[in-house]
Design a protein around this motif. Structure first.
Motif, PDB file in Angstrom:
ATOM      1  N   THR A  14       0.818  -1.232   0.076  1.00 41.10           N
ATOM      2  CA  THR A  14       0.068  -0.086   0.054  1.00 41.10           C
ATOM      3  C   THR A  14       0.908   1.114   0.034  1.00 41.10           C
ATOM      4  OG1 THR A  14      -1.856  -1.259   0.960  1.00 41.10           O
ATOM      5  CG2 THR A  14      -1.759   1.372   1.341  1.00 41.10           C
ATOM      6  N   ASP A  17       2.258   1.745  -3.356  1.00 37.86           N
ATOM      7  CA  ASP A  17       1.276   1.982  -4.368  1.00 37.86           C
ATOM      8  C   ASP A  17       0.678   3.394  -3.952  1.00 37.86           C
ATOM      9  OD1 ASP A  17      -0.682   1.286  -6.480  1.00 37.86           O
ATOM     10  OD2 ASP A  17      -2.360   1.222  -4.701  1.00 37.86           O
ATOM     11  N   LYS A  18       0.922   3.981  -2.875  1.00 38.80           N
ATOM     12  CA  LYS A  18       0.237   5.458  -2.734  1.00 38.80           C
ATOM     13  C   LYS A  18       1.272   6.602  -3.094  1.00 38.80           C
ATOM     14  CE  LYS A  18      -3.426   4.380  -0.230  1.00 38.80           C
ATOM     15  NZ  LYS A  18      -4.466   4.464  -0.979  1.00 38.80           N
ATOM     16  N   LYS A  74       0.267  -4.971  -7.497  1.00 39.64           N
ATOM     17  CA  LYS A  74      -0.820  -4.068  -7.274  1.00 39.64           C
ATOM     18  C   LYS A  74      -1.874  -4.885  -7.583  1.00 39.64           C
ATOM     19  CE  LYS A  74       0.976   0.101  -9.812  1.00 39.64           C
ATOM     20  NZ  LYS A  74       0.359   1.185  -9.188  1.00 39.64           N
ATOM     21  N   GLU A  81      -6.446  -5.834   0.013  1.00 34.11           N
ATOM     22  CA  GLU A  81      -6.394  -4.707   0.497  1.00 34.11           C
ATOM     23  C   GLU A  81      -7.260  -4.360   2.004  1.00 34.11           C
ATOM     24  OE1 GLU A  81      -7.468  -1.658  -1.928  1.00 34.11           O
ATOM     25  OE2 GLU A  81      -9.123  -2.856  -2.608  1.00 34.11           O
ATOM     26  N   LYS A  89      -4.012   2.637   7.990  1.00 31.08           N
ATOM     27  CA  LYS A  89      -4.379   3.531   6.865  1.00 31.08           C
ATOM     28  C   LYS A  89      -4.055   4.827   7.143  1.00 31.08           C
ATOM     29  CE  LYS A  89      -7.039   0.592   4.159  1.00 31.08           C
ATOM     30  NZ  LYS A  89      -8.178   0.321   3.238  1.00 31.08           N
ATOM     31  N   LEU A  93      -1.197   7.763   6.106  1.00 31.83           N
ATOM     32  CA  LEU A  93      -1.638   8.919   5.444  1.00 31.83           C
ATOM     33  C   LEU A  93      -0.893  10.140   6.493  1.00 31.83           C
ATOM     34  CD1 LEU A  93      -5.426   8.559   4.810  1.00 31.83           C
ATOM     35  CD2 LEU A  93      -3.568   8.619   2.825  1.00 31.83           C
TER      36      LEU A  93
END
Length: 171
Positions: A14, A17-18, A74, A81, A89, A93
């Motif tokens: 993740t 990917d972000k 991915k 996910e 998460k 962030l």
């Protein structure tokens, strides 16, 4: 609840990917360490497992390794996910909000050297913006010490060097 290693794997996928740039080993490990999710050695084992499974790829220079997610990574992330909790998460962030620009700048400037076919070393210095090269300069030096000095000075003074070169070349 999912196995902790599965959660760690999905967290790294993740993270990769972000962002629209590779993350270094240190940048990934520090996320886990800052939030006390696991220890450094576990992060290294998870990264190794992701590499073995071809879910991530790496690029190494003499002093840095950077990782990015593969297409297979991915696809795997989309499938799993839901294994990442909302709390993770949120932590992710805020980690990127706090360090994102710093990470992007760290990864935009690269310098590496390699033994030349002639005597000495070739040093490749790059400055990138949005994955496009702003400058890509290769310099030949005579010794490993000189190559290391060029790499160090490029990391510290790349803007000044780039500005000087541009001023000289377009005047």
């Amino acid at each position: 609840m999912a196995d902790p290693n599965t959660i760690y794997k999905m967290t790294i996928l993740t993270m990769l990917d972000k962002v629209d740039f590779p993350l270094s080993n240190t940048q990934i490990a520090n996320f886990f360490l800052e939030h006390d999710y696991t220890d450094y050695f576990t992060v290294q084992q998870i990264i190794s497992s992701l590499l073995d499974s071809e879910l991530i790829r790496y690029k190494s220079t003499h002093n840095n390794t950077q990782y990015s997610i593969t297409a297979l990574g991915k696809d795997t992330l989309r499938f799993f996910e839901d294994k990442i909790t909302p709390a993770i998460k949120t932590d992710m962030l805020s980690y990127f909000a706090k360090h994102g620009m710093e990470f992007k700048n760290e990864n935009a400037v690269t310098a590496d050297f390699y033994k030349s076919t002639d005597m000495g070393f070739d040093v490749r210095c790059q400055l990138k913006e949005k994955n496009a090269s702003v400058i890509d300069l290769t310099i030949h030096v005579q010794s490993r010490a000189q190559a290391e000095a060029v790499c160090k000075n490029w990391q510290e003074q790349n803007i000044e060097i780039y500005t000087y070169l541009m001023d000289m070349l377009i005047q």
